[in-house]
Write an enzyme that holds these catalytic residues in place. Structure first.
Site, PDB file in Angstrom:
ATOM      1  N   CYS A   1     -58.394 -20.293  -9.017  1.00  0.00           N
ATOM      2  CA  CYS A   1     -58.113 -18.877  -8.762  1.00  0.00           C
ATOM      3  C   CYS A   1     -59.401 -18.068  -8.942  1.00  0.00           C
ATOM      4  CB  CYS A   1     -57.043 -18.372  -9.732  1.00  0.00           C
ATOM      5  SG  CYS A   1     -56.784 -16.590  -9.543  1.00  0.00           S
TER       6      CYS A   1
ATOM      7  N   GLU B   1     -57.226 -24.542 -18.206  1.00  0.00           N
ATOM      8  CA  GLU B   1     -58.124 -23.421 -17.897  1.00  0.00           C
ATOM      9  C   GLU B   1     -59.188 -23.271 -18.973  1.00  0.00           C
ATOM     10  OE1 GLU B   1     -56.292 -19.579 -16.996  1.00  0.00           O
ATOM     11  OE2 GLU B   1     -58.120 -18.617 -17.734  1.00  0.00           O
TER      12      GLU B   1
ATOM     13  N   SER C   1     -48.246 -21.638 -19.160  1.00  0.00           N
ATOM     14  CA  SER C   1     -48.548 -20.703 -20.250  1.00  0.00           C
ATOM     15  C   SER C   1     -47.936 -19.328 -19.984  1.00  0.00           C
ATOM     16  CB  SER C   1     -50.067 -20.591 -20.417  1.00  0.00           C
ATOM     17  OG  SER C   1     -50.402 -19.518 -21.248  1.00  0.00           O
TER      18      SER C   1
HETATM   19  O1  0CM Z   1     -52.115 -20.899 -16.940  1.00  0.00           O
HETATM   20  P1  0CM Z   1     -50.643 -21.211 -16.743  1.00  0.00           P
HETATM   21  O2  0CM Z   1     -50.244 -22.399 -17.576  1.00  0.00           O
HETATM   22  O3  0CM Z   1     -49.780 -20.034 -16.911  1.00  0.00           O
HETATM   23  O4  0CM Z   1     -50.579 -21.692 -15.219  1.00  0.00           O
HETATM   24  P2  0CM Z   1     -49.497 -21.601 -14.080  1.00  0.00           P
HETATM   25  O5  0CM Z   1     -49.883 -22.622 -13.046  1.00  0.00           O
HETATM   26  O6  0CM Z   1     -48.117 -21.654 -14.566  1.00  0.00           O
HETATM   27  O7  0CM Z   1     -49.706 -20.142 -13.507  1.00  0.00           O
HETATM   28  C1  0CM Z   1     -50.677 -19.759 -12.648  1.00  0.00           C
HETATM   29  C2  0CM Z   1     -52.036 -19.886 -13.008  1.00  0.00           C
HETATM   30  C3  0CM Z   1     -53.170 -19.982 -13.246  1.00  0.00           C
HETATM   31  C4  0CM Z   1     -54.565 -20.086 -13.490  1.00  0.00           C
HETATM   32 FE1  SF4 Z   2     -54.971 -16.259 -10.874  1.00  0.00          FE
HETATM   33 FE2  SF4 Z   2     -53.643 -17.535 -12.790  1.00  0.00          FE
HETATM   34 FE3  SF4 Z   2     -53.602 -14.857 -12.683  1.00  0.00          FE
HETATM   35 FE4  SF4 Z   2     -52.332 -16.240 -10.860  1.00  0.00          FE
HETATM   36  S1  SF4 Z   2     -51.841 -16.212 -13.051  1.00  0.00           S
HETATM   37  S2  SF4 Z   2     -53.697 -14.477 -10.475  1.00  0.00           S
HETATM   38  S3  SF4 Z   2     -53.628 -18.044 -10.624  1.00  0.00           S
HETATM   39  S4  SF4 Z   2     -55.404 -16.138 -13.046  1.00  0.00           S
END
Ligand code: 0CM
Ligand code: SF4
Length: 337
Positions: A101, A131, A228
């Site tokens: 992202c 991340e 997360s």
């Molecule tokens: O970081 P998280 O565990 O919330 O990831 P996700 O894939 O559920 O959400 C989107 C993102 C990013 C970076």
């Molecule tokens: Fe980017 Fe993660 Fe935010 Fe979605 S949740 S906009 S993938 S940083």
């Protein structure tokens, strides 16, 4: 006995953010362009349904780059990778497509910049989250992880005049501010990031939950356990007055007993969750008398990201469209919205 009024408060925004939409469509386009299998390092986004659906289309998810056969195509997930992962891929002559992202890439750049200026960087985030591993890998000798307020006492820095905090993009806003407050007690010269690291999507989904939490007897958050931002939404709901909160991947995980004595159910979903799964939960609730659905709108979102350059270039060469819909989504091309 009088029938209790049953209603659903439906959070907005919820579900897919711009970075997830881009990452999922990247894998779909890679499959269209290069054919199966396309390898993906780690889960492209942290959602069970997305991962299993892409697996059925020919994506192979691996944990590490060395599991990808030499010369094959590998997509890096939305959560980002450390520079060493790019080096490993080069050594194996892999064709790489980086679906990180752009808002995670922004944090990587901040880390590099502060490390170049020889700052100690306090990266607030969850130990072991992909991340955080990726961001820390940009400057391991300058970055230390701070995993929440209780971890602040473990921090040591070389020069308290040259300290900055950065963060994972998907944390609880309130808990992060508490961590920063405690860090600043210890290091009054602590610098803030140049702009918010917790991304717009994480903030907006938490804001919507805060607006409705006190009115809900039960909050159902659709999302996976390793997501997360989804897990944070349950915590935020409980902190702001919801009596009970649960995270579910699918409607069939809902326990009938959760609805006992409940008149208002809150529904939302994490940033990696296709809307079809929320529909499933709303259908489940409607079948049990919760047909009155009221939106709670905390913010409007219109951000969108172009697909990664590698994919756009190859789509163009193949005469295929990389166009998005007028609303910015990739919906016409994605089965996963
Ligand atoms: O970081 P998280 O565990 O919330 O990831 P996700 O894939 O559920 O959400 C989107 C993102 C990013 C970076
Ligand atoms: Fe980017 Fe993660 Fe935010 Fe979605 S949740 S906009 S993938 S940083």
């Amino acid at each position: 006995m009088a029938e209790t009024t049953k209603r659903v408060l439906l959070a907005a925004p919820r579900g897919y953010c711009a970075g997830v939409d881009r990452a999922v469509v990247t894998v779909e386009k890679a499959l269209d362009l290069y054919g199966a299998p396309v390898y993906v390092r780690k889960e492209i986004v942290h959602n069970k349904h997305v991962v299993t659906t892409l697996q059925q289309r020919g994506a192979i998810f691996v944990d590490e780059t060395d599991e990808v056969p030499e010369g094959a195509t590998v997509v890096f997930s939305a959560h980002g990778v450390a520079p060493v992962v790019h080096e490993e891929a080069r050594a194996l002559s892999l064709r790489t497509i980086d679906a990180t992202c752009p808002l995670v890439t922004k944090v990587h750049r901040e880390a590099v910049r502060f490390a170049d200026s020889d700052f100690d960087i306090l990266l607030i985030g969850h130990e072991g989250h992909e991340e955080v591993v990726g961001t820390a890998g940009e400057a391991p000798e300058h970055i230390q992880l701070v995993d929440g307020p209780d971890d602040v006492d473990n921090v040591t820095v070389r020069d308290p005049e040259k300290v900055v905090w950065l963060s994972q993009t998907t944390l609880s806003v309130d808990e992060t501010m508490e961590t920063v407050r405690r860090l600043r007690e210890r290091f009054p010269k602590l610098q803030d990031p140049p702009s918010d690291d917790i991304c717009y999507a994480t903030q907006n989904r938490q804001l919507a939950v805060k607006q409705m939490a006190a009115d809900c007897d039960l909050m159902i958050v659709v999302g996976s356990r390793n997501s997360s931002n989804s897990v944070r939404l349950v915590e935020v709901a409980l902190e702001h007055g919801t009596r009970a909160g649960h995270l579910v991947d699918y409607a069939d995980e809902i326990d009938e007993s959760w609805l006992d004595g409940v008149s208002t159910v809150g529904v939302t979903s994490g940033a990696s969750v296709p809307e079809i799964l929320v529909r499933g939960v709303l259908d489940y609730l409607a079948a049990r008398g919760f047909e009155d659905v009221r939106p709670v709108v905390a913010a409007e979102e219109s951000l969108m990201f172009a697909l990664p350059n590698e994919i756009r270039r190859d789509l163009k060469a193949a005469g295929m469209s990389d166009k998005m819909r007028h609303d910015g989504s990739f919906a016409e091309t994605s089965a996963l919205r």
